[in-house]
Write a protein that holds these residues in place. Structure first.
Motif, PDB file in Angstrom:
ATOM      1  N   LEU B 196       0.815  -1.209   0.000  1.00 15.86           N
ATOM      2  CA  LEU B 196       0.000   0.000   0.000  1.00 15.86           C
ATOM      3  C   LEU B 196       0.851   1.262   0.000  1.00 15.86           C
ATOM      4  CD1 LEU B 196      -2.907  -0.886   2.459  1.00 15.86           C
ATOM      5  CD2 LEU B 196      -2.915  -0.901  -0.022  1.00 15.86           C
ATOM      6  N   SER B 197       1.955   1.218   0.743  1.00 12.32           N
ATOM      7  CA  SER B 197       2.746   2.448   0.815  1.00 12.32           C
ATOM      8  C   SER B 197       3.421   2.754  -0.520  1.00 12.32           C
ATOM      9  CB  SER B 197       3.762   2.378   1.960  1.00 12.32           C
ATOM     10  OG  SER B 197       4.502   1.192   1.860  1.00 12.32           O
ATOM     11  N   VAL B 198       3.531   1.748  -1.383  1.00 10.72           N
ATOM     12  CA  VAL B 198       4.056   1.998  -2.728  1.00 10.72           C
ATOM     13  C   VAL B 198       2.945   2.552  -3.628  1.00 10.72           C
ATOM     14  CG1 VAL B 198       5.079   0.952  -4.779  1.00 10.72           C
ATOM     15  CG2 VAL B 198       5.756   0.162  -2.497  1.00 10.72           C
ATOM     16  N   ILE B 199       1.755   1.952  -3.527  1.00 11.10           N
ATOM     17  CA  ILE B 199       0.668   2.298  -4.446  1.00 11.10           C
ATOM     18  C   ILE B 199      -0.025   3.603  -4.061  1.00 11.10           C
ATOM     19  CG2 ILE B 199      -1.569   1.544  -5.364  1.00 11.10           C
ATOM     20  CD1 ILE B 199      -0.704  -1.349  -4.758  1.00 11.10           C
ATOM     21  N   ALA B 200      -0.283   3.778  -2.733  1.00 13.23           N
ATOM     22  CA  ALA B 200      -1.235   4.806  -2.317  1.00 13.23           C
ATOM     23  C   ALA B 200      -0.588   6.165  -2.102  1.00 13.23           C
ATOM     24  CB  ALA B 200      -1.941   4.353  -1.046  1.00 13.23           C
ATOM     25  N   SER B 214      -3.881  10.438   9.898  1.00 15.23           N
ATOM     26  CA  SER B 214      -3.866  10.444   8.438  1.00 15.23           C
ATOM     27  C   SER B 214      -2.568  11.068   7.958  1.00 15.23           C
ATOM     28  CB  SER B 214      -5.065  11.218   7.889  1.00 15.23           C
ATOM     29  OG  SER B 214      -4.967  12.576   8.237  1.00 15.23           O
ATOM     30  N   GLY B 215      -2.145  10.646   6.789  1.00 17.72           N
ATOM     31  CA  GLY B 215      -0.904  11.179   6.253  1.00 17.72           C
ATOM     32  C   GLY B 215      -0.511  10.445   4.990  1.00 17.72           C
ATOM     33  N   ASP B 216       0.613  10.863   4.398  1.00 12.80           N
ATOM     34  CA  ASP B 216       1.035  10.203   3.160  1.00 12.80           C
ATOM     35  C   ASP B 216       1.906   8.970   3.482  1.00 12.80           C
ATOM     36  OD1 ASP B 216       3.499  11.214   3.830  1.00 12.80           O
ATOM     37  OD2 ASP B 216       3.509  12.765   2.280  1.00 12.80           O
ATOM     38  N   SER B 217       2.355   8.306   2.435  1.00 13.70           N
ATOM     39  CA  SER B 217       3.069   7.046   2.632  1.00 13.70           C
ATOM     40  C   SER B 217       4.372   7.238   3.395  1.00 13.70           C
ATOM     41  CB  SER B 217       3.354   6.391   1.276  1.00 13.70           C
ATOM     42  OG  SER B 217       2.160   5.947   0.700  1.00 13.70           O
ATOM     43  N   ALA B 218       5.074   8.337   3.119  1.00 15.45           N
ATOM     44  CA  ALA B 218       6.342   8.574   3.793  1.00 15.45           C
ATOM     45  C   ALA B 218       6.121   8.748   5.289  1.00 15.45           C
ATOM     46  CB  ALA B 218       7.019   9.808   3.197  1.00 15.45           C
ATOM     47  N   ALA B 219       5.085   9.520   5.635  1.00 15.68           N
ATOM     48  CA  ALA B 219       4.781   9.755   7.043  1.00 15.68           C
ATOM     49  C   ALA B 219       4.415   8.458   7.747  1.00 15.68           C
ATOM     50  CB  ALA B 219       3.655  10.781   7.169  1.00 15.68           C
ATOM     51  N   SER B 221       5.310   5.352   6.858  1.00 13.04           N
ATOM     52  CA  SER B 221       6.476   4.468   6.959  1.00 13.04           C
ATOM     53  C   SER B 221       7.353   4.862   8.145  1.00 13.04           C
ATOM     54  CB  SER B 221       7.321   4.543   5.685  1.00 13.04           C
ATOM     55  OG  SER B 221       6.541   4.183   4.587  1.00 13.04           O
ATOM     56  N   GLY B 222       7.450   6.183   8.393  1.00 16.50           N
ATOM     57  CA  GLY B 222       8.324   6.640   9.463  1.00 16.50           C
ATOM     58  C   GLY B 222       7.684   6.600  10.837  1.00 16.50           C
ATOM     59  N   ASN B 223       6.380   6.304  10.890  1.00 19.39           N
ATOM     60  CA  ASN B 223       5.686   6.420  12.168  1.00 19.39           C
ATOM     61  C   ASN B 223       5.444   5.044  12.790  1.00 19.39           C
ATOM     62  OD1 ASN B 223       3.970   6.997  14.307  1.00 19.39           O
ATOM     63  ND2 ASN B 223       3.059   8.739  13.225  1.00 19.39           N
ATOM     64  N   ASP B 224       6.432   4.568  13.556  1.00 17.50           N
ATOM     65  CA  ASP B 224       6.311   3.237  14.139  1.00 17.50           C
ATOM     66  C   ASP B 224       5.227   3.184  15.206  1.00 17.50           C
ATOM     67  OD1 ASP B 224       8.207   2.115  12.564  1.00 17.50           O
ATOM     68  OD2 ASP B 224       9.875   2.566  13.931  1.00 17.50           O
ATOM     69  N   GLU B 225       4.987   4.334  15.854  1.00 18.30           N
ATOM     70  CA  GLU B 225       3.993   4.340  16.920  1.00 18.30           C
ATOM     71  C   GLU B 225       2.601   4.027  16.374  1.00 18.30           C
ATOM     72  OE1 GLU B 225       3.420   8.064  18.934  1.00 18.30           O
ATOM     73  OE2 GLU B 225       1.713   7.168  19.994  1.00 18.30           O
ATOM     74  N   VAL B 226       2.239   4.703  15.270  1.00 14.85           N
ATOM     75  CA  VAL B 226       0.931   4.459  14.646  1.00 14.85           C
ATOM     76  C   VAL B 226       0.833   3.022  14.173  1.00 14.85           C
ATOM     77  CG1 VAL B 226      -0.443   4.955  12.588  1.00 14.85           C
ATOM     78  CG2 VAL B 226       0.440   6.835  13.979  1.00 14.85           C
ATOM     79  N   LYS B 227       1.897   2.589  13.545  1.00 11.33           N
ATOM     80  CA  LYS B 227       1.880   1.228  13.006  1.00 11.33           C
ATOM     81  C   LYS B 227       1.705   0.207  14.121  1.00 11.33           C
ATOM     82  CE  LYS B 227       5.542   1.595  10.103  1.00 11.33           C
ATOM     83  NZ  LYS B 227       6.506   1.110   9.088  1.00 11.33           N
ATOM     84  N   HIS B 228       2.397   0.451  15.241  1.00 10.69           N
ATOM     85  CA  HIS B 228       2.334  -0.502  16.335  1.00 10.69           C
ATOM     86  C   HIS B 228       0.996  -0.426  17.069  1.00 10.69           C
ATOM     87  CE1 HIS B 228       3.717  -3.131  19.458  1.00 10.69           C
ATOM     88  NE2 HIS B 228       3.297  -2.261  20.367  1.00 10.69           N
TER      89      HIS B 228
END
Lengths: 313, 233
Positions: B196-200, B214-219, B221-228
């Motif tokens: 998704l981070s490649v496509i979206a 909310s944010g773009d793919s770069a944001a 990818s860099g946000n481990d807190e949100v991901k976790h």
């Protein structure tokens, strides 16, 4: 391979039905011409029901209504001295279509059990209407003195001539239903049968498609009614009795829903069995009933599913 | 193109969406992320009018579409590829594509059977097969093809790669990239963050019926807190 089997199946069917009158003529068994003509008239009714039940998923439990309307259209016009088939048959078909349009407009908004009950209720209303009108024989029905006249082109009192007319009309109806089911209109109808919510979410409201199919089915069954009135030279409210609706529905299910050959096979087996058993015992229903139950349990796809070439692709 | 504002939806007494807001610009690919049960599919079904939304605004091309029956929403130009694919089992592949095809928006280069078969060559060989005779991947491609044949301006893909083998998933992602380069706007629900981070272009993370990030793919990818915290990776 499959297309090959289908071709053979239909060729055999057409040939057998076309050759029946000369063969039984040689055997001096004219009764079979009458029987098969009746089978083919009911095959038209069943094929029309198959359009909405098999392809559209609309379980109408009132399809005999149009048999009655078609029959009474012929009978009533004849009662008033209008014997022209050119008038009677279009009226039979048109009146059936109009009534189907009205019944469908109300009933198709409902679904499942409610749809079944509404279609049944309308047909019961028509049945009791037939009983209550004394002028047209009421409960006893009415004899048709003169069969539909087609400017001398064909004499429906001649059993063989009328047999061939019914034969042509039946194959015409089966082909028409087949073509409708495979048209884009039929695709939407079949799609809505399998998943109504999905067909909505893809941009189609099934209502108008179903109503149109319901009206076409009513019109075709009205033709069967006109044929039946000429076949028996008699009309009675029994044309519209709910058991008649059940019989037509059973022909479709026994023969195989959503298949072109199903309605004919179902009508053939049901009516032939009925006749054979009735000749043997007056309690024939006791035997036919369980046989039908067993056939539905063991042949889920109907007769069309077990006869090579009878199923659709 | 699509603007959703303060969307609230409930199933009976249990409220699922508590004011979801997001938007998609023309030509964008946007995702809805979040764990199971956070309201992603309900959001999509509310947009489509399959499930009635209680409150909020849904605008498509500046016109309100909340409260419209689902076939009207579809006719307005939104094509849904539903979760679970839901193709018509009693129709052939070809019929599935043709039955509901339409070009209501008057696209100058409308989708045709040829173009769909070009996008998913596997379907061409199977065009006479019935829907229930297809593999999961083929069904998914058919579901996408069926939506494309309505010539939507916004395509919604709900879990379009769920339960498919990685190779088939890759095929689907490739086709989505191709649709994007052709200029189609796409809303995706999916679990594969890497793809998704490649496509979206943009992402919205849902948590208990609200957009919490909310944010773009770069944001992302860099946000481990949100991901976790919200996505469990």
């Amino acid at each position: 391979m499959r297309a090959h089997a289908q071709l053979i199946f239909w060729a055999v069917l057409v040939a057998a039905l076309a050759l029946l009158p000369p063969v039984v003529g040689v055997l001096h068994e004219p009764f079979y011409v009458e029987l098969v003509r009746r089978v083919m008239i009911f095959a038209i009714a069943a094929a029309s029901l198959n359009l909405i039940l098999g392809y559209g998923g609309l379980v109408s439990f009132g399809h005999a209504a149009y048999l009655g309307i078609g029959g009474y259209a012929v009978g009533i016009l004849s009662f008033y001295g209008m014997n022209s088939g050119w008038l009677q048959w279009p009226v039979a078909i048109g009146a059936s279509a109009l009534v189907a349009l009205a019944i469908g407009a109300v009933s198709i908004r409902a679904s499942g059990m409610y749809f079944i009950m509404i279609t049944l209720a309308f047909t019961q209303m028509l049945y009791y209407l037939g009983i209550s009108i004394e002028e047209f024989g009421g409960d006893d029905g009415m004899r048709i003195k003169t069969r539909s006249q087609f400017s001398g082109l064909i004499d429906l009192a001649d059993p063989v001539a009328s047999y061939y007319l019914v034969l042509v009309l039946m194959f015409g109806t089966i082909y028409l239903v087949h073509r409708i089911a495979r048209s884009r209109f039929g695709m939407v109808l079949r799609a809505a049968k399998s998943n109504e919510a999905r067909s909505r979410a893809i941009g189609f409201s099934p209502y108008s498609y179903r109503l149109c199919a319901f009206t076409i089915a009513g019109a075709l069954c009205g033709l069967a009614g006109a044929l039946l009135a000429n076949h028996t030279a008699y009309i009675t409210p029994d044309f519209m009795h709910w058991t008649r609706s059940g019989e037509i529905m059973f022909m479709v299910i026994l023969g195989g829903v959503a298949s072109s050959a199903g309605p004919l096979l179902g009508a053939l087996v049901l009516l032939v069995f009925e006749t054979l058993l009735a000749g043997w015992t007056e309690h024939w229903q006791v035997i036919l009933g369980p046989l039908l139950v067993l056939s539905v349990i063991f042949f889920r796809t109907g007769l069309a599913g077990i006869i090579p070439g009878a199923g659709d692709e | 193109m699509l603007r959703v504002e303060g969307l609230e939806t409930a199933y009976g007494l249990s409220q699922v969406l508590f004011g979801v807001s997001f938007s998609i610009e023309a030509g964008q690919v946007v995702t809805l992320l979040g764990r199971n049960g956070m309201g992603k599919t309900t959001t999509v079904l509310s947009i489509m009018g399959v499930v009635p939304a209680r409150r909020g605004t849904i605008e498509f091309d500046g016109k309100p579409i909340r409260g419209l029956p689902s076939y009207r929403v579809a006719q307005a130009g939104i094509g849904l590829v539903p979760e679970g694919r839901q193709i018509f089992p009693n129709l052939t592949v070809r019929e599935n594509l043709v039955a509901t095809a339409a070009n209501r928006g008057g696209s100058s280069d409308p989708w045709t059977l040829e173009r769909v078969f070009d996008l998913f060559p596997g379907l061409r060989e199977r065009h006479r097969s019935f829907g229930n005779q297809l593999s999961g991947g083929e069904q998914q491609m058919l579901a996408i093809g069926r939506a494309l044949m309505t010539n939507p301006r916004l395509l919604i893909l709900d879990e379009a790669t769920e339960g498919l083998a990685p190779l088939i998933q890759a095929d689907i992602y490739r086709s989505i990239v191709r649709l994007k380069t052709e200029g189609l706007s796409i809303l995706m629900i999916d679990k594969n963050l890497k793809a998704l981070s490649v496509i979206a272009d943009g992402h919205y993370v849902l948590e208990k019926g609200r957009v919490v990030w909310s944010g773009d793919s770069a944001a992302l990818s860099g946000n481990d807190e949100v991901k976790h915290k919200y996505l469990g990776v």
